[in-house]
Design a protein around this motif. Structure first.
Motif, PDB file in Angstrom:
ATOM      1  N   SER A 170       0.833  -1.204   0.000  1.00  0.00           N
ATOM      2  CA  SER A 170       0.000   0.000   0.000  1.00  0.00           C
ATOM      3  C   SER A 170       0.870   1.257   0.000  1.00  0.00           C
ATOM      4  CB  SER A 170      -0.918   0.024   1.218  1.00  0.00           C
ATOM      5  OG  SER A 170      -1.862  -1.003   1.135  1.00  0.00           O
ATOM      6  N   ILE A 171       1.931   1.218   0.769  1.00  0.00           N
ATOM      7  CA  ILE A 171       2.846   2.361   0.817  1.00  0.00           C
ATOM      8  C   ILE A 171       3.517   2.545  -0.540  1.00  0.00           C
ATOM      9  CG2 ILE A 171       4.933   3.290   1.892  1.00  0.00           C
ATOM     10  CD1 ILE A 171       4.093   1.705   4.434  1.00  0.00           C
ATOM     11  N   CYS A 172       3.972   1.444  -1.129  1.00  0.00           N
ATOM     12  CA  CYS A 172       4.637   1.523  -2.441  1.00  0.00           C
ATOM     13  C   CYS A 172       3.677   2.013  -3.518  1.00  0.00           C
ATOM     14  CB  CYS A 172       5.233   0.177  -2.810  1.00  0.00           C
ATOM     15  SG  CYS A 172       6.643  -0.260  -1.779  1.00  0.00           S
ATOM     16  N   ARG A 173       2.400   1.581  -3.478  1.00  0.00           N
ATOM     17  CA  ARG A 173       1.398   2.076  -4.435  1.00  0.00           C
ATOM     18  C   ARG A 173       1.192   3.570  -4.285  1.00  0.00           C
ATOM     19  NH1 ARG A 173      -1.423  -2.684  -3.418  1.00  0.00           N
ATOM     20  NH2 ARG A 173      -2.646  -1.640  -1.831  1.00  0.00           N
ATOM     21  N   ALA A 174       1.121   4.040  -3.030  1.00  0.00           N
ATOM     22  CA  ALA A 174       0.936   5.472  -2.788  1.00  0.00           C
ATOM     23  C   ALA A 174       2.132   6.262  -3.306  1.00  0.00           C
ATOM     24  CB  ALA A 174       0.729   5.728  -1.300  1.00  0.00           C
ATOM     25  N   LEU A 175       3.335   5.738  -3.103  1.00  0.00           N
ATOM     26  CA  LEU A 175       4.533   6.407  -3.612  1.00  0.00           C
ATOM     27  C   LEU A 175       4.544   6.440  -5.135  1.00  0.00           C
ATOM     28  CD1 LEU A 175       7.237   5.006  -1.177  1.00  0.00           C
ATOM     29  CD2 LEU A 175       6.470   7.385  -1.348  1.00  0.00           C
ATOM     30  N   ALA A 176       4.147   5.340  -5.774  1.00  0.00           N
ATOM     31  CA  ALA A 176       4.103   5.290  -7.233  1.00  0.00           C
ATOM     32  C   ALA A 176       3.081   6.278  -7.782  1.00  0.00           C
ATOM     33  CB  ALA A 176       3.782   3.874  -7.702  1.00  0.00           C
ATOM     34  N   GLU A 177       1.919   6.367  -7.152  1.00  0.00           N
ATOM     35  CA  GLU A 177       0.893   7.323  -7.585  1.00  0.00           C
ATOM     36  C   GLU A 177       1.399   8.751  -7.422  1.00  0.00           C
ATOM     37  OE1 GLU A 177      -2.493   8.502  -9.363  1.00  0.00           O
ATOM     38  OE2 GLU A 177      -1.885   6.431  -9.091  1.00  0.00           O
ATOM     39  N   HIS A 178       2.072   9.014  -6.331  1.00  0.00           N
ATOM     40  CA  HIS A 178       2.630  10.343  -6.100  1.00  0.00           C
ATOM     41  C   HIS A 178       3.659  10.688  -7.181  1.00  0.00           C
ATOM     42  CE1 HIS A 178       4.197  13.842  -4.041  1.00  0.00           C
ATOM     43  NE2 HIS A 178       5.411  13.335  -4.159  1.00  0.00           N
ATOM     44  N   GLU A 179       4.503   9.735  -7.537  1.00  0.00           N
ATOM     45  CA  GLU A 179       5.508   9.971  -8.576  1.00  0.00           C
ATOM     46  C   GLU A 179       4.854  10.261  -9.915  1.00  0.00           C
ATOM     47  OE1 GLU A 179       8.354   6.786  -8.622  1.00  0.00           O
ATOM     48  OE2 GLU A 179       8.857   7.108  -6.508  1.00  0.00           O
ATOM     49  N   LYS A 180       3.743   9.582 -10.225  1.00  0.00           N
ATOM     50  CA  LYS A 180       3.020   9.850 -11.474  1.00  0.00           C
ATOM     51  C   LYS A 180       2.491  11.269 -11.505  1.00  0.00           C
ATOM     52  CE  LYS A 180       0.944   5.450 -11.982  1.00  0.00           C
ATOM     53  NZ  LYS A 180      -0.307   4.734 -12.197  1.00  0.00           N
ATOM     54  N   TYR A 198       3.677  13.914 -14.422  1.00  0.00           N
ATOM     55  CA  TYR A 198       2.727  14.342 -15.447  1.00  0.00           C
ATOM     56  C   TYR A 198       1.662  15.276 -14.870  1.00  0.00           C
ATOM     57  CZ  TYR A 198       4.834  10.301 -17.685  1.00  0.00           C
ATOM     58  OH  TYR A 198       5.725   9.403 -18.193  1.00  0.00           O
ATOM     59  N   PRO A 199       2.051  16.430 -14.338  1.00  0.00           N
ATOM     60  CA  PRO A 199       1.045  17.315 -13.724  1.00  0.00           C
ATOM     61  C   PRO A 199      -0.002  17.814 -14.717  1.00  0.00           C
ATOM     62  CG  PRO A 199       3.149  18.438 -13.922  1.00  0.00           C
ATOM     63  CD  PRO A 199       3.375  17.008 -14.307  1.00  0.00           C
ATOM     64  N   GLU A 200       0.393  17.986 -15.989  1.00  0.00           N
ATOM     65  CA  GLU A 200      -0.573  18.478 -16.976  1.00  0.00           C
ATOM     66  C   GLU A 200      -1.673  17.450 -17.231  1.00  0.00           C
ATOM     67  OE1 GLU A 200       2.523  16.157 -18.991  1.00  0.00           O
ATOM     68  OE2 GLU A 200       2.679  17.860 -17.656  1.00  0.00           O
ATOM     69  N   ALA A 201      -1.352  16.168 -17.175  1.00  0.00           N
ATOM     70  CA  ALA A 201      -2.367  15.134 -17.369  1.00  0.00           C
ATOM     71  C   ALA A 201      -3.351  15.125 -16.208  1.00  0.00           C
ATOM     72  CB  ALA A 201      -1.699  13.766 -17.510  1.00  0.00           C
ATOM     73  N   ILE A 202      -2.865  15.343 -15.000  1.00  0.00           N
ATOM     74  CA  ILE A 202      -3.735  15.387 -13.822  1.00  0.00           C
ATOM     75  C   ILE A 202      -4.672  16.586 -13.918  1.00  0.00           C
ATOM     76  CG2 ILE A 202      -3.790  15.579 -11.305  1.00  0.00           C
ATOM     77  CD1 ILE A 202      -2.632  12.929 -12.344  1.00  0.00           C
ATOM     78  N   GLU A 203      -4.121  17.737 -14.279  1.00  0.00           N
ATOM     79  CA  GLU A 203      -4.958  18.942 -14.419  1.00  0.00           C
ATOM     80  C   GLU A 203      -6.014  18.752 -15.493  1.00  0.00           C
ATOM     81  OE1 GLU A 203      -2.558  22.430 -14.982  1.00  0.00           O
ATOM     82  OE2 GLU A 203      -1.240  21.864 -13.319  1.00  0.00           O
ATOM     83  N   GLN A 204      -5.632  18.130 -16.605  1.00  0.00           N
ATOM     84  CA  GLN A 204      -6.575  17.903 -17.694  1.00  0.00           C
ATOM     85  C   GLN A 204      -7.685  16.939 -17.256  1.00  0.00           C
ATOM     86  OE1 GLN A 204      -4.797  16.198 -21.189  1.00  0.00           O
ATOM     87  NE2 GLN A 204      -6.467  16.869 -22.506  1.00  0.00           N
TER      88      GLN A 204
END
Length: 86
Positions: A38-48, A52-58
């Motif tokens: 769970s911790i590793c998944r959260a870290l991976a999501e944070h890295e994404k 790619y901040p523009e993809a998140i904003e879009q």
């Protein structure tokens, strides 16, 4: 919890060292430590989100537009079957 993990990792600690000190604040597993995966998944999501901040904003803008226009597909009501007749 993510901020704690990020801060402690910058100080050189591993996820395995950090995990026993973390506690889940709410829900069914309240008071227990999260799993390493769970911790590793959260870290991976944070890295994404950082990569790619523009993809998140879009994606957020697209979702906001859908909810504002109320174009989100809704489930169809169930059909009632009585004695084999619809």
């Amino acid at each position: 919890m993510l901020h704690t993990v990020l801060r402690r990792r910058t100080n050189g600690e591993t996820v395995e060292q950090i995990q026993p000190d973390l506690l889940i604040p709410t829900g069914r597993r309240k008071g227990q430590s999260p799993s390493l995966s769970s911790i590793c998944r959260a870290l991976a999501e944070h890295e994404k989100t950082q990569a790619y901040p523009e993809a998140i904003e879009q994606a957020h803008a697209g979702f906001a537009a859908l909810t504002a226009a109320d174009d989100i597909p809704r489930p169809r009501p169930a059909r009632t079957v009585i004695s084999g007749v619809e």
